[in-house]
Design a protein around this motif. Sequence first.
Motif: not given
Length: 519
Positions: A66-83
């Motif tokens: 029930x979140x939104x694109x902002x939470x998804x973007x924060x998660x993607x930032x962390x997955x990008x940090x770890x590649x």
Amino acid sequence: MDAAFTEEQLDIRRTLRELLHRRCGPDGVKAAVRTPAGYDEQLWHQLAAGLGLPGLALPTAYGGAGCGPTELALACEETGRAVLPSPLIATAALAAPLILALGTERQRAALLPALAAGELTATLVVPAGRLATALALTGPNDGDWAGGGRAGGIQARRVPQEREEPPQGGGERRAGGSWRLYGEAGQVLNGHTAQLLVVAAHTGGFARSRTRLFLVRTDASGTDPTGTDAAGRDSTGADAAGTDGPAAGAAGADAGRGAEDGGRGAGPAGVSGLLRIRQTALDETRPQARLELREVHAELLGEEGEEGDGGPAAVAGALAATGAVAAAALAAEAVGAADAALTRTVSYVRERHQFGRPIGSFQAVQHRLADLYVALQAARSAAYYAAWSAGREPAGGPGAAGAVTVEPGVGALALAQALEALRAVAAEAVQLHGGLGFTWEHPAHLYFKRAACDELLLGPVHRLRERAAEEAGLFTGGAGRLAEGAGAFAKETGAGHGGGEPAGAPVVARGGREAVDAR
């Protein structure tokens, strides 16, 4: 806009960062990409079942957080940090929003909870590597990018069910029957492992050209959640009554082709006519595949009819809205990768000594790192704003799925800035690591390859910026005066006399000149 993150958002970031720090180091990434799936399946199930990562932006009614694109973007930032190599972008940013926006209630109820729980992975299949065009990131998506009624792309045709009577007075059958897909697509993200394909295909021939989306289940359950496909066949390809389906010959032919190819990515038994081959990519952490579809059974995403949720106008709008969400997620992912690369580089120049002192103490090195830091922070702000813009309340109220009002050009502009920042940081990381950084096995190359491949897949950057300017109406109306102003600015600053134009000036001046020529 409230720029401060909530406690829940900070918890998502903190929890994911700690987990990936323990489980996804550079050596773990290199080991995962060499598996048949191209990612660590055990880690993916932990992220999906334990943290609910693929369902972050899905409503709670369909098993999401029930979140939104902002939470998804924060998660993607962390997955990008770890590649992190994973099907997160393909599933949560590309396929799930389209099913939510266009799917019928039956399709949403059957597919979205499984996607949110990580039981299914999905991806968007676009012909000829035109993902950025389909998502309206580098140009309008109302053209013939899906096939155009000519050879190439993916073509969809309706096959009537047995004993189906034609409508009185002739015309096209609009009820019953099933769909078949024929064509091929390359550069499909996670296409060799995705269990659900959302395929963009061309229908109607040349005279009634239009693009629609179709669902193809690559596991044994078919496109229908009950275990039979839209034509009433079970998972073996035979009719429910026990007779062979019309595509039985195609299944045998496909099995032969899969054997000739050594079984590389071929679809499982029961997916007749589908061949999937993992492609060799420079960035192994972003696995891609080539798909060949030969009379593959498919189900239309959404309702039948020109004006329904599955109609051409609705498809173009849903793809554009999905493009805004995906652009924000990809921009955040690029920011995370750039941040990790810059952190590694700063740590290295503090430890590496030359001429009796750390190389980070030299002013030339400090200036280069400072420029990278400024570019990174600007890209981070743009990515956060794009995520916030994509997650604003739908125009019809909170219950209007897929009708989000997105600020024009924000997603494309944020993605352009993030990709440019990642490219600059990754290149400098290789340079500042010296001879060590030039070795192919060094972690700096993970970021460098990600920067190069993402721009090839989603860019180039100047096309993203040009599209953002078009959507914002920057070159309409006063384009001539804009070109004159850009020329006067170049004369005053001397940009046209060997010094090079300022950042951003080439796009403005070129767009103005093109508009003037058009006039």
